[in-house]
Design a protein around this motif. Structure first.
Motif, PDB file in Angstrom:
ATOM      1  N   UNK A  74      83.450 -17.921  -9.919  1.00 57.02           N
ATOM      2  CA  UNK A  74      84.295 -17.579 -10.879  1.00 57.02           C
ATOM      3  C   UNK A  74      85.278 -16.334 -10.184  1.00 57.02           C
ATOM      4  N   UNK A  75      84.573 -15.103  -9.677  1.00 56.58           N
ATOM      5  CA  UNK A  75      85.411 -14.342  -9.329  1.00 56.58           C
ATOM      6  C   UNK A  75      86.255 -14.539  -8.299  1.00 56.58           C
ATOM      7  N   UNK A  76      85.828 -15.359  -7.309  1.00 53.59           N
ATOM      8  CA  UNK A  76      86.666 -15.995  -6.285  1.00 53.59           C
ATOM      9  C   UNK A  76      87.859 -16.876  -6.625  1.00 53.59           C
ATOM     10  N   UNK A  77      87.546 -17.669  -7.841  1.00 52.95           N
ATOM     11  CA  UNK A  77      88.723 -18.271  -8.145  1.00 52.95           C
ATOM     12  C   UNK A  77      89.371 -17.232  -8.989  1.00 52.95           C
ATOM     13  N   UNK A  78      89.156 -16.411  -9.732  1.00 48.61           N
ATOM     14  CA  UNK A  78      90.229 -15.440 -10.170  1.00 48.61           C
ATOM     15  C   UNK A  78      90.878 -14.702  -9.390  1.00 48.61           C
ATOM     16  N   UNK A  79      90.511 -14.701  -7.944  1.00 52.34           N
ATOM     17  CA  UNK A  79      91.137 -13.939  -6.934  1.00 52.34           C
ATOM     18  C   UNK A  79      92.298 -14.936  -6.473  1.00 52.34           C
ATOM     19  N   UNK A  80      92.238 -16.021  -6.828  1.00 55.71           N
ATOM     20  CA  UNK A  80      93.303 -17.149  -6.389  1.00 55.71           C
ATOM     21  C   UNK A  80      94.343 -16.975  -7.529  1.00 55.71           C
TER      22      UNK A  80
ATOM     23  N   UNK B  47      93.665  -5.094  -7.046  1.00 55.16           N
ATOM     24  CA  UNK B  47      94.658  -5.663  -6.246  1.00 55.16           C
ATOM     25  C   UNK B  47      94.403  -7.093  -6.305  1.00 55.16           C
ATOM     26  N   UNK B  48      93.351  -7.626  -6.823  1.00 54.72           N
ATOM     27  CA  UNK B  48      92.923  -8.944  -6.810  1.00 54.72           C
ATOM     28  C   UNK B  48      93.168  -9.598  -8.104  1.00 54.72           C
ATOM     29  N   UNK B  49      93.583  -8.639  -9.072  1.00 58.97           N
ATOM     30  CA  UNK B  49      93.629  -9.432 -10.452  1.00 58.97           C
ATOM     31  C   UNK B  49      92.263  -9.457 -11.028  1.00 58.97           C
ATOM     32  N   UNK B  50      91.123  -8.914 -10.494  1.00 55.39           N
ATOM     33  CA  UNK B  50      89.892  -9.167 -11.449  1.00 55.39           C
ATOM     34  C   UNK B  50      89.759  -8.045 -12.231  1.00 55.39           C
ATOM     35  N   UNK B  51      90.250  -6.991 -12.241  1.00 56.89           N
ATOM     36  CA  UNK B  51      90.068  -5.774 -12.931  1.00 56.89           C
ATOM     37  C   UNK B  51      91.468  -5.333 -13.609  1.00 56.89           C
ATOM     38  N   UNK B  69      99.719 -14.318 -12.228  1.00 62.21           N
ATOM     39  CA  UNK B  69      98.686 -14.816 -11.005  1.00 62.21           C
ATOM     40  C   UNK B  69      99.511 -15.248  -9.693  1.00 62.21           C
ATOM     41  N   UNK B  70     100.762 -15.671  -9.991  1.00 64.78           N
ATOM     42  CA  UNK B  70     101.568 -16.160  -8.978  1.00 64.78           C
ATOM     43  C   UNK B  70     101.493 -15.055  -7.509  1.00 64.78           C
ATOM     44  N   UNK B  71     101.707 -13.925  -7.606  1.00 62.80           N
ATOM     45  CA  UNK B  71     101.756 -13.199  -6.274  1.00 62.80           C
ATOM     46  C   UNK B  71     100.498 -13.465  -5.606  1.00 62.80           C
ATOM     47  N   UNK B  72      99.386 -13.544  -6.374  1.00 56.98           N
ATOM     48  CA  UNK B  72      98.122 -13.460  -5.375  1.00 56.98           C
ATOM     49  C   UNK B  72      98.155 -14.679  -4.429  1.00 56.98           C
ATOM     50  N   UNK B  73      99.266 -15.620  -4.495  1.00 53.76           N
ATOM     51  CA  UNK B  73      99.131 -16.706  -3.449  1.00 53.76           C
ATOM     52  C   UNK B  73      99.477 -15.975  -1.950  1.00 53.76           C
ATOM     53  N   UNK B  74      99.985 -14.596  -1.775  1.00 55.68           N
ATOM     54  CA  UNK B  74      99.755 -13.872  -0.638  1.00 55.68           C
ATOM     55  C   UNK B  74      98.740 -13.011  -0.194  1.00 55.68           C
ATOM     56  N   UNK B  75      97.584 -13.327  -1.173  1.00 53.59           N
ATOM     57  CA  UNK B  75      96.449 -12.529  -0.753  1.00 53.59           C
ATOM     58  C   UNK B  75      95.413 -13.460  -0.513  1.00 53.59           C
ATOM     59  N   UNK B  76      94.451 -13.161   0.651  1.00 54.41           N
ATOM     60  CA  UNK B  76      93.318 -13.928   0.965  1.00 54.41           C
ATOM     61  C   UNK B  76      92.018 -12.751   0.584  1.00 54.41           C
TER      62      UNK B  76
END
Lengths: 256, 247
Positions: A74-80, B47-51, B69-76
């Motif tokens: 879920x964390x990996x998904x939330x980073x998408x 940075x990843x939007x998790x926190x 969440x849209x700008x996260x398309x640039x992040x791996x």
């Protein structure tokens, strides 16, 4: 987008052994009840207690276990580039679908074969609604508690309360308040417990409400009509919608 | 391009990030260094939007990373512990991620998939993968959508030596192509090879943000671990000096 994720979530769960075992146990129990008792009504009452106790229990335990097992994913998904709501909704629907599939195989099929009556169909509907409600409630516990043991513990408490404690409290309240008109109070207390709602819905179809004494007769009066059933289903529906919304609200603000 | 301004985050009484301001540019490979609990993971997770930070802004090319969440398309993202749904096969996992990311990227980059031989385990269910194999899958997923920013949390931990070299080479190549790399690792010799800058955090505060070459020249040390040991010693007694801009 959400449905695409649901497909993978449900597919993952359905390939697991646990859901198969759940379906198998339900199937054995239903076939046993229908074949050994002889009397269809008795079998349905036996199946009803199974649906009212075991189905909510499995729903909360399975849901919380699934949630904590898939936390890293879920964390990996939330980073998408995905909204949080999409991710959690996909998880919830995926779990509900998988548990529903087990119910259909384990309970719905035998009931349709042996007791395809209004009572049987109501029983199936109640099992499905309770599964959705307790899955949603367990998701609330899981998104609230960071710690796995706490989350599963809280979910079990929810089950314990609605399955056992609430009835006792209802009886006690009605005993204390016996001098007052009981209709409103008992109806409110009934609406506050999805399991009781499910029980009443099925028993009303069975015409055994006399077994439930004074309150039973009263409930038959209040809920026996079409509007009454509609009301009960609506309340059960909000037992699904409210926790779903609460879990989404909490998850959107949560630090993962 | 990646800009943090006054970023703060507390967990209860613990200040994980304390008024952090920094600008990270394309072509940089920034190593996040600091003792345990210094806020490295919290910064990555912001940075990843998790926190969600308590205060401050975080933008990528001017677009806020905190609002949508849209700008996260640039992040791996390559997480420290990759765990995937037990019964999905590796191939299905890639299909799923591709469906999720449909339309969010211009091209895919499957170079690592063949270089790390992940294509050979496509039929395996995720639960049967060893830690190192899961790490390889995570690495492939992070680079798959050719993102502008790569967030790598302990990327070399648990990988076999050959794969470590493959991954380090890939990281260097992507940085040279103008990607921004954000990496944490406890293996300083690995960072020495892949990082261009050091961002040193202590108790959520930015202590130091400098190019590694400059640090080496100033301290006269040739190895990053010696440089870091020296900084750790020097800053141990010092009061927080605030931020220093990268040159």
């Amino acid at each position: 987008m959400m449905l695409r994720i649901v497909r993978y979530v449900a597919g993952d769960i359905l390939r697991g052994r646990i859901i198969l075992a759940y379906a198998g146990c339900l199937l054995v129990a239903s076939l046993g009840l229908f074949n050994l008792g002889g009397d269809t009504t008795k079998a349905l009452i036996g199946l009803l207690s199974l649906v009212l106790m075991i189905v909510p229990l499995v729903s909360v335990v399975f849901t919380t276990a699934h949630f904590y097992n898939t936390q890293e994913f879920v964390e990996l998904l939330a980073a998408q580039p995905l909204p949080r709501a999409t991710i959690l909704l996909a998880q919830m629907i995926g779990v509900m679908l998988a548990l529903t599939a087990a119910l259909l195989a384990g309970i719905a099929v035998p009931v349709l074969l042996y007791a395809c009556s209004a009572t049987g169909l109501t029983l199936i509907a109640v099992a499905l609604l309770l599964t959705a409600a307790f899955t949603a409630l367990a998701f609330v516990a899981a998104v609230l508690a960071r710690d796995k043991a706490r989350g599963i513990g809280a979910a079990l408490l929810i089950w314990f309360y609605f399955g056992l404690l609430h009835d006792g409290l209802t009886l006690y309240a009605l005993f204390l308040l016996e001098d007052f008109p009981l209709e409103g109070i008992s109806l409110t207390l009934l609406a506050l417990n999805p399991i009781d709602l499910g029980r009443v819905l099925v028993l009303l179809q069975m015409d055994v409400s006399a077994l439930m004494g004074y309150t039973g007769a009263m409930l038959k009066d209040l809920l026996g009509s079409g509007t009454g059933i509609g009301f009960a289903v609506l309340v059960l529906g909000s037992w699904i919608a409210a926790p779903v919304l609460a879990a989404l609200w909490i998850f959107r603000r949560k630090d993962l | 391009m990646l800009q943090a301004q006054g970023l703060s985050k507390s967990f209860g009484r613990l200040r994980a990030l304390d008024d952090l301001t920094a600008t990270l540019r394309r072509g940089q490979s920034v190593a996040l260094i600091g003792p345990n609990g210094a806020g490295k993971t919290t910064l990555l997770k912001c940075v990843l939007g998790l926190v969600r930070p308590d205060a401050g802004t975080l933008t990528l090319d001017g677009e806020s990373l905190l609002d949508s969440p849209a700008p996260r398309r640039h992040i791996g993202y390559m997480p420290q512990i990759g765990r995937f749904p037990d019964h999905l096969r590796v191939g299905q996992l890639f299909e799923m991620m591709q469906e999720i990311r449909r339309g969010t990227h211009e091209q895919t980059d499957g170079e690592l998939i063949s270089a790390l031989q992940v294509d050979r385990i496509a039929h395996k269910p995720a639960r049967t993968l060893s830690g190192g194999m899961r790490q390889k899958v995570s690495a492939c997923l992070a680079f798959l959508f050719d993102p502008q920013v790569l967030v790598l949390d302990e990327p070399t931990a648990g990988l076999d030596p050959v794969s470590v070299e493959v991954l380090k080479e890939k990281i260097r190549a992507e940085r040279e192509r103008g990607k921004l790399i954000l990496v944490t690792s406890h293996i300083l010799s690995d960072l020495d090879e892949i990082a261009t800058d050091v961002l040193y955090l202590i108790e959520g505060r930015l202590r130091l943000y400098r190019p590694i070459l400059a640090l080496k020249a100033e301290s006269g040390e040739s190895r990053l671990d010696r440089v870091i040991a020296r900084i750790a010693r020097d800053t141990a007694g010092e009061t927080p000096a605030g931020e220093r801009a990268a040159s």
